[in-house]
Scaffold this motif. Structure first.
Motif, mmCIF file in Angstrom:
data_model
loop_
_atom_site.group_PDB
_atom_site.id
_atom_site.type_symbol
_atom_site.label_atom_id
_atom_site.label_comp_id
_atom_site.label_asym_id
_atom_site.label_seq_id
_atom_site.Cartn_x
_atom_site.Cartn_y
_atom_site.Cartn_z
ATOM 1 N N ASN A 30 -2.404 -15.015 11.029
ATOM 2 C CA ASN A 30 -3.756 -15.415 11.379
ATOM 3 C C ASN A 30 -4.668 -14.193 11.282
ATOM 4 O OD1 ASN A 30 -6.113 -16.374 12.427
ATOM 5 N ND2 ASN A 30 -5.241 -17.137 14.339
ATOM 6 N N TYR A 31 -5.456 -14.122 10.214
ATOM 7 C CA TYR A 31 -6.353 -12.976 10.032
ATOM 8 C C TYR A 31 -7.622 -13.425 9.332
ATOM 9 C CZ TYR A 31 -5.286 -12.621 5.017
ATOM 10 O OH TYR A 31 -5.172 -12.873 3.674
ATOM 11 N N GLU A 32 -8.658 -12.610 9.445
ATOM 12 C CA GLU A 32 -9.941 -12.896 8.812
ATOM 13 C C GLU A 32 -10.357 -11.811 7.841
ATOM 14 O OE1 GLU A 32 -14.556 -14.093 10.095
ATOM 15 O OE2 GLU A 32 -13.046 -13.622 11.624
ATOM 16 N N HIS A 33 -10.000 -10.543 8.127
ATOM 17 C CA HIS A 33 -10.421 -9.430 7.285
ATOM 18 C C HIS A 33 -9.200 -8.623 6.824
ATOM 19 C CE1 HIS A 33 -14.498 -10.207 8.744
ATOM 20 N NE2 HIS A 33 -14.003 -10.210 9.968
ATOM 21 N N SER A 34 -9.329 -8.040 5.633
ATOM 22 C CA SER A 34 -8.262 -7.196 5.110
ATOM 23 C C SER A 34 -8.855 -6.077 4.265
ATOM 24 C CB SER A 34 -7.295 -8.026 4.252
ATOM 25 O OG SER A 34 -6.300 -7.212 3.679
ATOM 26 N N LEU A 35 -8.313 -4.859 4.437
ATOM 27 C CA LEU A 35 -8.652 -3.723 3.585
ATOM 28 C C LEU A 35 -7.397 -3.280 2.854
ATOM 29 C CD1 LEU A 35 -11.054 -1.473 5.711
ATOM 30 C CD2 LEU A 35 -11.618 -2.791 3.653
ATOM 31 N N ASN A 36 -7.544 -2.971 1.576
ATOM 32 C CA ASN A 36 -6.393 -2.659 0.735
ATOM 33 C C ASN A 36 -6.660 -1.407 -0.101
ATOM 34 O OD1 ASN A 36 -4.737 -5.598 0.568
ATOM 35 N ND2 ASN A 36 -6.910 -5.736 1.036
ATOM 36 N N PHE A 37 -5.625 -0.594 -0.271
ATOM 37 C CA PHE A 37 -5.722 0.597 -1.119
ATOM 38 C C PHE A 37 -4.376 0.793 -1.811
ATOM 39 C CE2 PHE A 37 -5.147 5.120 -1.964
ATOM 40 C CZ PHE A 37 -6.289 5.388 -2.707
ATOM 41 N N SER A 38 -4.405 1.042 -3.133
ATOM 42 C CA SER A 38 -3.164 1.238 -3.875
ATOM 43 C C SER A 38 -3.301 2.380 -4.873
ATOM 44 C CB SER A 38 -2.752 -0.047 -4.606
ATOM 45 O OG SER A 38 -3.691 -0.389 -5.607
ATOM 46 N N VAL A 39 -2.160 3.002 -5.151
ATOM 47 C CA VAL A 39 -2.063 4.064 -6.159
ATOM 48 C C VAL A 39 -0.903 3.709 -7.082
ATOM 49 C CG1 VAL A 39 -1.647 6.506 -6.589
ATOM 50 C CG2 VAL A 39 -2.943 5.805 -4.568
ATOM 51 N N GLY A 40 -1.129 3.809 -8.384
ATOM 52 C CA GLY A 40 -0.080 3.482 -9.341
ATOM 53 C C GLY A 40 0.043 4.526 -10.427
ATOM 54 N N TYR A 41 1.176 4.471 -11.117
ATOM 55 C CA TYR A 41 1.409 5.403 -12.217
ATOM 56 C C TYR A 41 2.177 4.699 -13.331
ATOM 57 C CZ TYR A 41 2.990 9.453 -14.880
ATOM 58 O OH TYR A 41 3.234 10.346 -15.895
ATOM 59 N N THR A 42 1.686 4.850 -14.561
ATOM 60 C CA THR A 42 2.299 4.242 -15.735
ATOM 61 C C THR A 42 3.059 5.289 -16.536
ATOM 62 O OG1 THR A 42 0.503 2.642 -15.876
ATOM 63 C CG2 THR A 42 1.824 2.957 -17.847
ATOM 64 N N PHE A 43 4.295 4.966 -16.919
ATOM 65 C CA PHE A 43 5.062 5.854 -17.793
ATOM 66 C C PHE A 43 5.870 4.982 -18.744
ATOM 67 C CE2 PHE A 43 6.991 5.067 -13.762
ATOM 68 C CZ PHE A 43 8.344 4.846 -13.981
ATOM 69 N N GLY A 44 5.489 5.089 -20.054
ATOM 70 C CA GLY A 44 6.095 4.202 -21.028
ATOM 71 C C GLY A 44 5.697 2.771 -20.708
ATOM 72 N N GLY A 45 6.665 1.874 -20.733
ATOM 73 C CA GLY A 45 6.398 0.492 -20.371
ATOM 74 C C GLY A 45 6.576 0.232 -18.888
ATOM 75 N N PHE A 46 6.905 1.263 -18.105
ATOM 76 C CA PHE A 46 7.161 1.092 -16.677
ATOM 77 C C PHE A 46 5.899 1.348 -15.856
ATOM 78 C CE2 PHE A 46 11.346 1.906 -18.387
ATOM 79 C CZ PHE A 46 12.146 1.017 -17.686
ATOM 80 N N TYR A 47 5.861 0.713 -14.695
ATOM 81 C CA TYR A 47 4.772 0.957 -13.758
ATOM 82 C C TYR A 47 5.348 1.043 -12.354
ATOM 83 C CZ TYR A 47 0.432 0.597 -11.176
ATOM 84 O OH TYR A 47 -0.618 0.856 -10.333
ATOM 85 N N ALA A 48 5.011 2.122 -11.624
ATOM 86 C CA ALA A 48 5.423 2.287 -10.234
ATOM 87 C C ALA A 48 4.172 2.377 -9.373
ATOM 88 C CB ALA A 48 6.267 3.546 -10.060
ATOM 89 N N TYR A 49 4.245 1.828 -8.172
ATOM 90 C CA TYR A 49 3.055 1.825 -7.326
ATOM 91 C C TYR A 49 3.439 1.843 -5.853
ATOM 92 C CZ TYR A 49 3.501 -2.779 -5.250
ATOM 93 O OH TYR A 49 3.931 -3.842 -4.501
ATOM 94 N N THR A 50 2.468 2.212 -5.046
ATOM 95 C CA THR A 50 2.550 2.024 -3.591
ATOM 96 C C THR A 50 1.170 1.611 -3.101
ATOM 97 O OG1 THR A 50 3.130 3.064 -1.475
ATOM 98 C CG2 THR A 50 2.043 4.452 -3.113
ATOM 99 N N ASP A 51 1.148 0.739 -2.118
ATOM 100 C CA ASP A 51 -0.142 0.352 -1.559
ATOM 101 C C ASP A 51 -0.052 0.239 -0.050
ATOM 102 O OD1 ASP A 51 1.089 -2.064 -1.045
ATOM 103 O OD2 ASP A 51 -0.109 -3.226 -2.446
ATOM 104 N N ALA A 52 -1.207 0.266 0.571
ATOM 105 C CA ALA A 52 -1.317 0.125 2.020
ATOM 106 C C ALA A 52 -2.453 -0.841 2.300
ATOM 107 C CB ALA A 52 -1.589 1.475 2.674
ATOM 108 N N TYR A 53 -2.236 -1.733 3.275
ATOM 109 C CA TYR A 53 -3.286 -2.686 3.601
ATOM 110 C C TYR A 53 -3.173 -3.119 5.051
ATOM 111 C CZ TYR A 53 0.389 -6.195 2.597
ATOM 112 O OH TYR A 53 1.556 -6.923 2.573
ATOM 113 N N SER A 54 -4.290 -3.614 5.553
ATOM 114 C CA SER A 54 -4.360 -4.052 6.950
ATOM 115 C C SER A 54 -4.857 -5.490 6.994
ATOM 116 C CB SER A 54 -5.305 -3.155 7.751
ATOM 117 O OG SER A 54 -6.601 -3.184 7.183
ATOM 118 N N LEU A 55 -4.390 -6.242 8.004
ATOM 119 C CA LEU A 55 -4.850 -7.603 8.252
ATOM 120 C C LEU A 55 -5.355 -7.662 9.695
ATOM 121 C CD1 LEU A 55 -1.924 -9.670 6.644
ATOM 122 C CD2 LEU A 55 -4.033 -8.872 5.560
ATOM 123 N N TRP A 56 -6.618 -8.034 9.865
ATOM 124 C CA TRP A 56 -7.239 -8.043 11.181
ATOM 125 C C TRP A 56 -7.518 -9.479 11.607
ATOM 126 C CZ3 TRP A 56 -11.328 -4.154 9.081
ATOM 127 C CH2 TRP A 56 -10.709 -2.924 8.880
ATOM 128 N N GLY A 57 -6.861 -9.901 12.680
ATOM 129 C CA GLY A 57 -7.064 -11.235 13.230
ATOM 130 C C GLY A 57 -6.857 -11.216 14.723
#
Length: 288
Positions: free
Chosen positions: A137-164
């Motif tokens: 049960n939430y109304e607002h969310s903030l999201n931030f992610s960082v990714g890196y591409t190498f060849g055909g691969f992609y790796a990422y990490t993200d952080a986000y919050s849900l406020w309810g």
């Protein structure tokens, strides 16, 4: 269907449409942990229209064994400056009572020439209907992610919050591989796949939002007696996503398989292994 999963699949389809118009060059990147192959020789703004059907509402917070189909739509605009916005209404036709939600997002994506990308967005969530299908049960969310591409691969990490009712915080880490096959003599059409594996971590405050005092105490006691912590940030699930897309000029037809395995603590709390199959049709309009 989790809004984040739907964003992943929708933006993957946009990637395929851009590829079919020969807008891609060597490097690949993502938006919301989704491939958006770059860098473009000429990055255009574009509108994206998408409608999907899922046989299971695969919400990341589903503690029930029940499942429900979902019809999801998405109208998105991506500007060449990096700003983007999306409106995503969803309806759950097999729910016992009328159930639907609307998610509106506004974000910004920056693509670096060395293979890195960053993406941030705000999301406003509204839901009316059966509480079993509502997830957190939430109304607002903030999201931030960082990714890196190498060849055909992609790796990422993200952080986000849900406020309810409570404030909850999450992070995902994942890796995937993108590949496409050109179809036809002119190469305007293609078939593409993107198998993707991720791990999800987060707080569990939302788990106890609707519990009576006696139920909350008993749940806490059961967790402690079985060696599990509560009100903590810990690993929640391992998730697999496999979209397969066929593009025909400005149209894309996609089939996506999704599978989620909860960790032992969340299995103990009632989560089941979840799977879903989603069918999508997308049309993209380039805006010069």
């Amino acid at each position: 269907m989790s809004i984040r999963i739907k964003l992943k699949v929708s933006l993957f389809i946009v990637l395929c449409l851009l590829g079919s118009q020969n807008k891609l060059v060597a490097q690949q990147s993502f938006t919301d942990s989704t491939p958006t192959d770059t860098v473009f020789e000429e990055f255009s703004s574009y509108l994206s229209f998408d409608i999907s059907f899922s046989n299971n509402n695969l919400a990341s917070s589903n503690t029930q064994s029940s499942s429900s189909s979902a019809i999801l739509s998405d109208i998105s605009f991506y500007h060449k400056s990096g700003f983007w916005g999306s409106l995503m209404p969803a309806n759950y036709p097999t729910a016992e009572i009328s159930s639907y939600d609307i998610d509106a997002t506004l974000g910004y994506l920056y693509l670096f020439s060395n293979g890195f990308d960053i993406n941030t967005y705000y999301l406003h969530h509204s839901y009316i209907g059966d509480t079993i299908l509502s997830g957190i049960n939430y109304e607002h969310s903030l999201n931030f992610s960082v990714g890196y591409t190498f060849g055909g691969f992609y790796a990422y990490t993200d952080a986000y919050s849900l406020w309810g009712n409570t404030s909850n915080y999450f992070t995902d880490v994942g890796i995937g591989y993108y590949h496409e096959w050109l179809v036809g003599k002119k190469g305007f059409n293609n078939i593409s796949i993107f198998p993707f594996l991720s791990c999800s971590f987060g707080t569990d405050y939302w788990m106890y939002d609707n519990l009576e005092s006696s139920d909350f105490y008993q749940t806490k006691l059961d967790l402690l007696q079985n060696g599990y912590s509560w009100n903590t940030f810990d690993m929640q699930s391992i998730d697999l996503m496999l979209p397969v897309t066929y593009t025909l000029k400005n149209l894309a037809f996609s089939v996506s398989y999704l599978y989620s395995v909860p960790t032992k603590k969340y299995s103990f709390l009632g989560w089941d292994k979840q799977s879903a199959l989603m069918l999508s049709i997308n049309y993209m309009l380039i805006v010069k």
